[in-house]
Motif scaffolding. Structure first.
Motif, short mmCIF file in Angstrom:
data_model
loop_
_atom_site.label_atom_id
_atom_site.label_comp_id
_atom_site.label_asym_id
_atom_site.label_seq_id
_atom_site.Cartn_x
_atom_site.Cartn_y
_atom_site.Cartn_z
N CYS A 70 0.85 -1.19 0.00
CA CYS A 70 0.00 0.00 0.00
C CYS A 70 0.89 1.23 0.00
O CYS A 70 2.12 1.14 -0.02
CB CYS A 70 -0.92 0.00 1.22
N GLY A 71 0.24 2.41 0.01
CA GLY A 71 0.97 3.67 0.00
C GLY A 71 1.18 4.25 1.39
O GLY A 71 1.35 3.53 2.37
N HIS A 72 1.10 5.58 1.46
CA HIS A 72 1.55 6.31 2.64
C HIS A 72 0.61 6.23 3.83
O HIS A 72 0.99 6.57 4.94
CB HIS A 72 1.74 7.78 2.24
N ASN A 73 -0.63 5.80 3.62
CA ASN A 73 -1.65 5.82 4.66
C ASN A 73 -2.15 4.40 4.94
O ASN A 73 -3.31 4.08 4.70
CB ASN A 73 -2.80 6.73 4.20
N PRO A 74 -1.29 3.52 5.46
CA PRO A 74 -1.67 2.11 5.64
C PRO A 74 -2.95 1.86 6.42
O PRO A 74 -3.72 0.97 6.05
CB PRO A 74 -0.45 1.50 6.34
#
Length: 296
Positions: free
Chosen positions: A272-276
């Protein structure tokens, strides 16, 4: 879920609280430019597992307010650390697990590093987020270009831009930092309302100017900032979450986790990206639960 206000340190903090107050406490901390909605699903999952879950709005976000107009609107890491420590004390939480990403991960790491007796464990996205030694050394150009928003906020043009386009800037960063996350308009709008906080612009601008040595810190936190600048190790049991699709984490995270955490329980990669917590809430909640079980 119960929403309330709690006086803690220099703030009147807005918190969402889930679960059984007699359960093992967990504090979940959001980053910039996000808010407590990052943890809506995680908090419910942890509450269902028996935890007492507290999700505060950081200074400058949501309904959280400063108690005194004269208090500097600092966004430095030491201020965030004190906010978290004061909140734990104000709520009477008994050695909670602290978990977070971005600004929230930095606050959690700082408290775990400086006051380890006050927390039971740590879940940190991207590892060691304490800013140690300053940011004087440039990153390689392919990474440096990702700092555009920080350099923008260093100028008065950037301050004015953030004031005028706070939601648009946030949406751009969400898209850039989490390229595989297909969030909806209503999902973003729920969080964007938090940026209407009257202190949002001042706190954000100070955060990015202070870390680059362009703004003085709040004298109240000078001693704490000096301790953090030395890069203290984190000695509490820790689970690190490494997002594989995060396009900005390489700017401040490190793959050499064992160098900073003396009791590293686990390192988990998340696709996933920056905001798990909002992108993969089940996986985030699993990490917190697993850490709690290891502490039992």
């Amino acid at each position: 879920m119960v929403t309330s206000m709690v006086v803690a340190g220099v703030l009147d903090v807005a918190i969402d609280r889930y679960g059984d107050p007699s359960g093992r406490p967990v504090v979940l901390l959001h980053g910039f430019p996000y808010d407590t909605h990052s943890y809506d699903d995680v908090a419910r999952l942890l509450a269902d597992a028996g935890h007492d879950v507290v999700v505060p709005s950081l200074r400058g976000f949501g309904a959280t307010r400063f108690l005194d107009d004269a208090t500097p609107r600092s966004g430095e890491q030491a201020a965030l650390a004190h906010d978290l420590r004061e909140l734990i004390g104000a709520l009477g939480l008994d050695r909670p697990i602290v978990a977070g990403y971005d600004w929230g991960g930095r606050a959690a790491c700082a408290v775990a590093a400086l006051w380890p007796d006050e927390v039971a464990g740590l879940v940190s996205v991207s590892g060691y987020l304490v800013q140690a030694g300053g940011l004087a050394t440039p990153a390689p150009p392919h990474l440096e270009k990702r700092y555009w928003y920080q350099y923008y906020f260093h100028s008065e043009r950037g301050r004015a831009g953030l004031a005028a386009y706070r939601a648009e800037i946030a949406q751009t960063l969400w898209t850039d930092w989490s390229p595989t996350w297909r969030f909806g308009d209503s999902e973003f709008a729920a969080t964007a309302a938090s940026f209407d906080n009257p202190d949002f612009v001042d706190v954000v601008v100070h955060s990015y100017r202070h870390r680059h040595g362009l703004a003085a810190g709040d004298p109240a936190y000078a001693a704490t900032q000096e301790r953090l600048a030395a890069g203290p190790p984190i000695t509490v049991p820790t689970v690190v979450l490494d997002p594989t699709e995060d396009t900005v984490a390489a700017l401040y995270g490190t793959p050499d986790h064992a160098r900073h955490f003396t009791r590293l329980v686990d390192v988990r990669e998340l696709d996933c990206g920056h905001n798990p917590p909002q992108e993969l809430p089940g996986r985030f909640a699993d990490a917190v639960r697993a850490l709690g079980e290891s502490l039992a």
